[in-house]
Structures are given as structure tokens and as C-alpha cells.
Design a protein around this motif. Structure first.
Motif, PDB file in Angstrom:
ATOM      1  N   ARG A 122       0.824  -1.202   0.000  1.00 22.51           N
ATOM      2  CA  ARG A 122       0.000   0.000   0.000  1.00 22.51           C
ATOM      3  C   ARG A 122       0.868   1.267   0.000  1.00 22.51           C
ATOM      4  O   ARG A 122       0.425   2.318  -0.474  1.00 22.51           O
ATOM      5  N   LEU A 240      -1.144   2.125  13.773  1.00 23.53           N
ATOM      6  CA  LEU A 240      -1.222   1.622  12.405  1.00 23.53           C
ATOM      7  C   LEU A 240      -2.336   0.595  12.227  1.00 23.53           C
ATOM      8  O   LEU A 240      -2.407  -0.053  11.190  1.00 23.53           O
ATOM      9  N   PRO A 242      -5.989  -0.495  11.296  1.00 22.43           N
ATOM     10  CA  PRO A 242      -7.054   0.121  10.490  1.00 22.43           C
ATOM     11  C   PRO A 242      -8.357   0.293  11.243  1.00 22.43           C
ATOM     12  O   PRO A 242      -9.190   1.109  10.852  1.00 22.43           O
ATOM     13  N   SER A 243      -8.558  -0.473  12.311  1.00 21.26           N
ATOM     14  CA  SER A 243      -9.762  -0.312  13.126  1.00 21.26           C
ATOM     15  C   SER A 243      -9.532  -0.971  14.473  1.00 21.26           C
ATOM     16  O   SER A 243      -8.581  -1.742  14.659  1.00 21.26           O
ATOM     17  N   GLU A 249      -0.990  -2.584  10.632  1.00 21.96           N
ATOM     18  CA  GLU A 249      -0.482  -2.928   9.306  1.00 21.96           C
ATOM     19  C   GLU A 249       0.477  -1.844   8.841  1.00 21.96           C
ATOM     20  O   GLU A 249       0.154  -0.650   8.903  1.00 21.96           O
ATOM     21  N   MET A 252      -0.766   0.951   6.403  1.00 20.78           N
ATOM     22  CA  MET A 252      -1.583   2.098   6.810  1.00 20.78           C
ATOM     23  C   MET A 252      -0.760   3.378   6.883  1.00 20.78           C
ATOM     24  O   MET A 252      -1.319   4.480   6.883  1.00 20.78           O
ATOM     25  N   PHE A 255      -1.032   6.636   4.332  1.00 20.05           N
ATOM     26  CA  PHE A 255      -1.906   7.802   4.400  1.00 20.05           C
ATOM     27  C   PHE A 255      -1.229   8.989   5.094  1.00 20.05           C
ATOM     28  O   PHE A 255      -1.724  10.115   4.999  1.00 20.05           O
ATOM     29  N   ASP A 498     -13.717   0.082   4.226  1.00 22.10           N
ATOM     30  CA  ASP A 498     -12.605  -0.220   5.120  1.00 22.10           C
ATOM     31  C   ASP A 498     -11.659   0.956   5.309  1.00 22.10           C
ATOM     32  O   ASP A 498     -11.229   1.246   6.424  1.00 22.10           O
ATOM     33  N   VAL A 499     -11.310   1.646   4.235  1.00 26.67           N
ATOM     34  CA  VAL A 499     -10.428   2.812   4.342  1.00 26.67           C
ATOM     35  C   VAL A 499     -11.087   4.034   3.712  1.00 26.67           C
ATOM     36  O   VAL A 499     -10.420   4.917   3.186  1.00 26.67           O
ATOM     37  N   ALA A 502      -9.779   6.903   5.618  1.00 31.15           N
ATOM     38  CA  ALA A 502      -8.325   6.983   5.519  1.00 31.15           C
ATOM     39  C   ALA A 502      -7.887   7.610   4.198  1.00 31.15           C
ATOM     40  O   ALA A 502      -6.943   8.414   4.163  1.00 31.15           O
ATOM     41  N   PRO A 511      -4.220  10.702   9.994  1.00 31.99           N
ATOM     42  CA  PRO A 511      -4.048   9.253  10.165  1.00 31.99           C
ATOM     43  C   PRO A 511      -3.481   8.898  11.540  1.00 31.99           C
ATOM     44  O   PRO A 511      -2.906   9.734  12.235  1.00 31.99           O
ATOM     45  N   ALA A 518     -10.533   4.843  10.227  1.00 28.90           N
ATOM     46  CA  ALA A 518     -10.319   4.646   8.791  1.00 28.90           C
ATOM     47  C   ALA A 518     -11.600   4.397   8.009  1.00 28.90           C
ATOM     48  O   ALA A 518     -11.636   4.596   6.793  1.00 28.90           O
TER      49      ALA A 518
END
Length: 576
Positions: A122, A240, A242-243, A249, A252, A255, A498-499, A502, A511, A518
Motif C-alpha cells: 500500500r 497503524l 485500520p480499526s 499494518e 496504513m 496515508f 474499510d479505508v 483513511a 491518520p 479509517a
């Protein structure tokens, strides 16, 4: 906002896993697995760094050479890293003046190892091209650091081959921007090593925990991710994941660069607008949430010359522990006082909302927004002494300290009509069976108006059983002018993506928040303004005569289901 039952429990379990609570020594917490990631720089070759500034049409700024500090928000100095191939990379030698720098730190332990086993695809598939990534390790063993960096670089090469197959120029570009560092993280020469040592010392010092009424004592998280932004200042990315309830991760971190680019562009734009007339509503360090500033606007003749209004909001939490920052995603807004009231506290007959934003979850650093409030020039054309309400969150919220700056920015841009009058037509409320029990609103724009708009500030909140209305559900809004239905107002994009929030870091979402930051909400994101939606209704209106507008809210195509709709809907007219 997050559900206050299961989400709080998940959040607490995440915090316990990542930062530790109670009386445990913070240094033990760090060594036990409060993690980050490691990395190494690609080749020492590649095009001159300044060429990227030209490619992206970005302004170059000189590297500052004094005034450095190690704390979050302070100025970052020079540093040198040793890379996996044995070469060195020094900031001052490769300074471009248009880049940002993200550092991902591996801390030995199960969670640190798990973090560094996640994909970094990513970073190059969604991250901005003017961001460099440095992968570091806190491991004391040099062979272990090298092995980790070697494995990460191998995974990176595999990802390049998959995501950018048949694009050798892009392979070379991103190899040069990924720095796999073999120095121990805290022993990196210069500012990076010093910054990490400072962060770890703070985290290891007893007394720097936060005493939280719900979660007990919360320690300082390990500095797994931090950055040097376009202004050459330190920013702590903190989280980091995402939720809530999901593991961190590395990807992440993609961003962060988008947010740094957004903030740099906004800072530069506002600094360049030397013709702006600025009226300060708030500028202080405070733990307060609600303020009632009385200010003096320019006189009526001067106000009539303005055709643009922006509200400049800058909030900085400079705490060493992010959990000393504001905890939840709350509604914050600016309101203007109209009319007179005998109430000495309220001191106005009506408060009209002119700007709204949502606060982030537990995040250190500086947020800044310039919210377009141009239609609401109609509410302040007479100028002179006026009272405003600045609400940085609900007054009952747990007090946390921040630096708060809020100002009105008036300009005459030219080429657009000026808002000359208007009125609030509707407000929201409980999104239940009684929500649509409301009277039509009548208004009479002057015969000389050249444009009439419906202006709405709209966001959904609350979480009902089954459908999560109105924060996470598909609610829609229909206005009818003189019997003609306007296009339905709907949330753009998917709700709960999901993002989905974000990816709006390029618009100001900060972020690394410690919460469900996110995922996209119904019409809003944590740490982002709720923009006013302006709909041209001139063709449906009869100027100089009485007109009628109606409004109804729907859950999809049916009746309201629950939760709350925060709505301020206005009719505004303009003249050349």
C-alpha cells in the motif's frame, strides 16, 4: 461515534495489548513488544531529488538548519542512516524541499514481528510519490536487524513485481524511496536516533501514564511510526491499526504522506493570501470545550465587499502521551449569535451553525482546516459587534488540553455573487417516527437576487440495533421547492468502507488515530470538516414572492430508523 459498549471493550483490549496499563514499567512494556517496523534505503542513485518537485509541481522550501528539538511537533534536524547495501543516506545531502519522511520501527516481540510480516504494498500503490519510507529496528542484535531488513526487502520486491508488473521505471522509482536501515533505531546518527531515544525515555518514565476513568492507567505506546512532515517537524503517527480490534499494518502508513501534503498545501495557501481580513475568535492553550467570544467585525460597507468567508481552525494536542488527547469523535462547530436575549449566559435569541467538523480519536499533533462558510456571509453583512459560539466538543467531555486557534478569514476574490440574505429553514433531531413531522418553510428572496441556494450541513450519528443508524446507515434527504423535488442528498461512496475515511487524508483526515478512524461514516469522517452542500435552486424559485420548501429524511427509501441527524439547512440568496 463508536458504540459505547462493545467498541469500548475492544478499544480497551487493544490498548492493553499495545501499550500496557497499571504499574508495569514502560521500559519493560517496550521490550515486551510495543512494536513498530524496520527497513532500508534502496539505491543511492536515481534522479536528483529536486526533479520530483518539478514533476509534481510542488514548491521547494530550504532545509532549516537551527532551532531543532526532539519532542513531537518540534523541528527535525539532519540524520544519516546506513542501508542494507552498505551505503549511507543523509537528509541534508538529499533534501529536495518538497518531500516528507515516514519511519516505521520494529520492536522485538510477537506483535512487532507480526507487524513487520504485513504487506507494504500500500505504501507504493496508494502513498504519494513525494514520501520516503525508512524501516528501522530496535533489535540489539546486528545480524537479526540485517536478516529482518533482508526479508522485508525481499517481500517488497515480490510486491513490486505483482502490483507494478511490467513497469521497470516505477520499480526503480520506488526502490530508491524505500530505505531498509541496518543501524539500531536508537543509534541512527543525528535527529532520528535522538528523537527515538527521547520518545522511549518519556515512555519509560513513571508518571507519564494517563489516569483514565474508564481504562485505568494507560501507558505511552511504543513509537512504531512517526514522520517528518513537509514543514520539517516531527509527527507521531501512533497507531497503524485500520480499526479497533484489528492488528496494525505497515501499509496504513501510506496515508501519512497524503496528510502531510494536505497540511503543507493549506499552510502555504493561507500564508499567501495576504489580502485576507482576519478576525480571531480563539487563540489560547485551554482544556475548555465551549467558548463565547465577542468580536468586532468590519463595518457594513466593508462587509458588503467580501464574497468569500473561510473559517481557519487549528487544533494541536502536544501531549507526550496520545491518550492525554481528546478521546472521541465528537461534533465540534462554530455558531453565530443572532437577536437579543435576556439570558446573560446565552445572550442571543438564536444560534446558527456556520461550520462543523468532527474531532479525531486520541491523536497527538496538529490538525488544520479552512472550512468554506461563504454562504453565511449573509448572516453577518451588518458587521460590527457580534457574538459567536466556538464548540470544540461537548462541554461535559473529559477535559484534555490543547492549543486552539479559530479565526474568520474574509476576502474579496471577485467573479462570484455575494451572499446578501437568508434564513435557517430546518434542523435535524432524533431520526425516529416523528422526524418528518415538520412544517414547510416559507421565504421571500428579493426581486434583485441573482442566485438562490439551499445550503445544508449534514451528518448522521448514533448506532441503533440492527442497522447502526444514523452513523453507519444509508439515510437520504429530500427537499422540495414549490412542489418540485430537488435531487436526493445521499452519502457519496460506500458507508463503512474499510479505508473510506483513511483515503481522505489528502483532505485533512489525520491518520493514526486510536479508534475506528479509517472507515467511512454517513456524511463524515473522524478528524474532518462536514462540508456545507450548496444546491442551486434559482430556477425553482420565484424572486420577489413567497416560496415554500419542504424536507423529509429517509432510511434508504423507507421511514427513519433511529439515531440522530445533525442538520442545519438554510436558504441563501445572492446578488452581483
Amino acid at each position: 461515534m463508536l458504540a459505547r459498549t462493545t467498541s469500548r471493550a475492544l478499544l480497551l483490549s487493544t490498548l492493553l495489548a499495545l501499550v500496557g496499563c497499571g504499574d508495569d514499567d514502560a521500559s519493560t512494556q517496550l521490550d515486551a513488544g510495543l512494536d513498530a517496523s524496520t527497513g532500508d534505503a534502496g539505491s543511492d542513485g536515481g534522479p536528483p531529488a529536486s526533479a520530483l518537485c518539478d514533476e509534481l509541481d510542488l514548491q521547494r522550501t530550504p532545509m532549516r538548519t537551527s532551532g531543532f528539538g526532539d519532542a513531537p511537533g518540534e523541528l527535525a534536524g539532519d540524520f544519516t542512516v546506513t542501508q542494507l547495501d552498505g551505503s549511507t543516506w543523509t537528509l541534508s545531502e538529499r533534501w529536495s524541499g518538497c518531500e516528507s519522511y515516514v519511519f516505521l520501527v520494529h520492536f522485538p516481540g510477537a506483535s512487532g514481528d507480526a507487524l513487520f510480516a504485513t504487506s507494504i504494498a500500500r505504501l507504493f500503490s496508494e502513498g504519494p510519490r513525494n514520501t520516503r519510507y525508512f524501516f528501522l529496528s530496535y533489535d540489539e542484535n546486528a545480524d537479526a536487524r540485517r536478516a529482518r531488513m533482508d526479508a522485508l526487502r525481499t517481500t517488497f520486491e515480490d510486491d513490486l513485481g505483482f502490483w507494478l508488473e511490467g513497469q521497470p521505471e516505477q520499480h526503480a522509482f520506488w526502490r530508491e524511496r524505500m530505505h531498509f536501515v541496518t543501524d539500531r533505531a536508537t543509534e541512527v546518527q543525528g535527529s532520528v536516533g535522538a528523537h527515538l531515544r527521547s520518545l522511549i525515555e518519556f515512555a519509560s518514565t513513571p508518571g507519564n501514564e494517563v489516569d483514565h476513568p474508564d481504562h485505568g492507567r494507560i501507558g505511552v505506546p511504543a513509537p512504531v511510526a512517526f514522520g517528518i512532515d513537509r514543514a520539517q517537524t516531527w509527527d507521531e503517527a501512533d497507531n497503524l491499526a485500520p480499526s479497533v480490534g484489528r492488528p496494525p499494518e505497515l501499509g496504513m502508513a501510506a496515508f501519512l504522506g497524503h496528510f502531510y501534503e494536505y497540511r503543507a498545501a493549506l499552510d502555504a495557501r493561507l500564508a499567501s493570501e495576504t489580502d485576507a481580513t482576519i478576525v480571531t475568535l480563539l487563540d489560547e492553550r485551554t482544556a475548555g470545550r465551549v467558548f463565547r467570544p465577542e468580536v468586532t467585525l468590519p463595518d457594513a460597507a466593508t462587509m458588503a465587499s467580501f464574497d468569500q468567508l473561510e473559517i481557519d481552525i487549528e487544533i494541536t494536542c502536544d501531549e507526550g502521551n496520545p491518550f492525554a488527547c481528546s478521546e472521541w469523535d465528537r461534533i465540534a462547530d462554530i455558531q453565530i449569535c443572532t437577536g437579543a436575549s435576556a439570558d446573560p449566559v446565552e445572550a442571543c435569541e438564536q444560534r446558527l451553525e456556520i461550520a462543523r467538523w468532527i474531532t479525531p480519536y486520541w491523536r497527538r499533533g496538529r490538525q488544520r482546516y479552512a472550512i468554506d462558510a461563504t454562504p453565511f456571509l449573509a448572516l453577518m453583512r451588518e458587521g460590527g459587534a457580534r457574538r459567536f459560539f466556538v464548540e470544540l466538543g461537548p462541554e461535559w467531555e473529559r477535559a484534555t488540553e490543547w492549543l486552539a486557534k479559530v479565526s474568520l478569514r474574509f476576502r474579496n476574490v471577485g467573479g462570484t455573487p455575494r451572499a446578501t440574505g437568508g434564513a435557517r429553514a430546518f434542523v435535524g433531531g432524533g431520526f425516529d417516527a416523528a422526524y418528518n413531522t415538520r412544517e414547510p418553510f416559507t421565504f421571500t428572496p428579493p426581486a434583485g437576487a441573482t442566485r438562490v441556494e439551499l445550503v445544508t450541513i449534514l451528518s448522521g450519528h448514533g448506532q441503533t440495533d440492527g442497522d447502526n443508524c444514523a452513523e453507519w446507515c444509508d439515510h437520504r434527504h429530500v427537499f422540495t421547492v414549490n412542489g418540485t423535488a430537488l435531487p436526493e442528498i445521499r452519502h457519496e461512496g460506500g458507508i463503512g468502507e474499510d479505508v473510506g475515511c483513511a483515503v481522505r487524508a489528502s483532505e485533512g483526515v489525520i491518520p493514526g488515530q486510536w479508534g475506528n478512524w479509517a472507515q467511512s461514516r454517513a456524511y463524515w469522517c473522524p478528524g474532518l470538516p462536514v462540508d456545507a452542500v450548496r444546491t442551486d435552486i434559482t430556477s425553482q424559485v420565484t424572486l420577489g414572492a413567497e416560496n415554500t420548501i419542504t424536507y423529509a429524511g429517509r432510511f434508504r427509501t423507507g421511514e427513519p430508523r433511529g439515531g440522530d441527524i445533525a442538520l442545519s439547512a438554510y436558504v441563501v440568496w445572492y446578488a452581483e
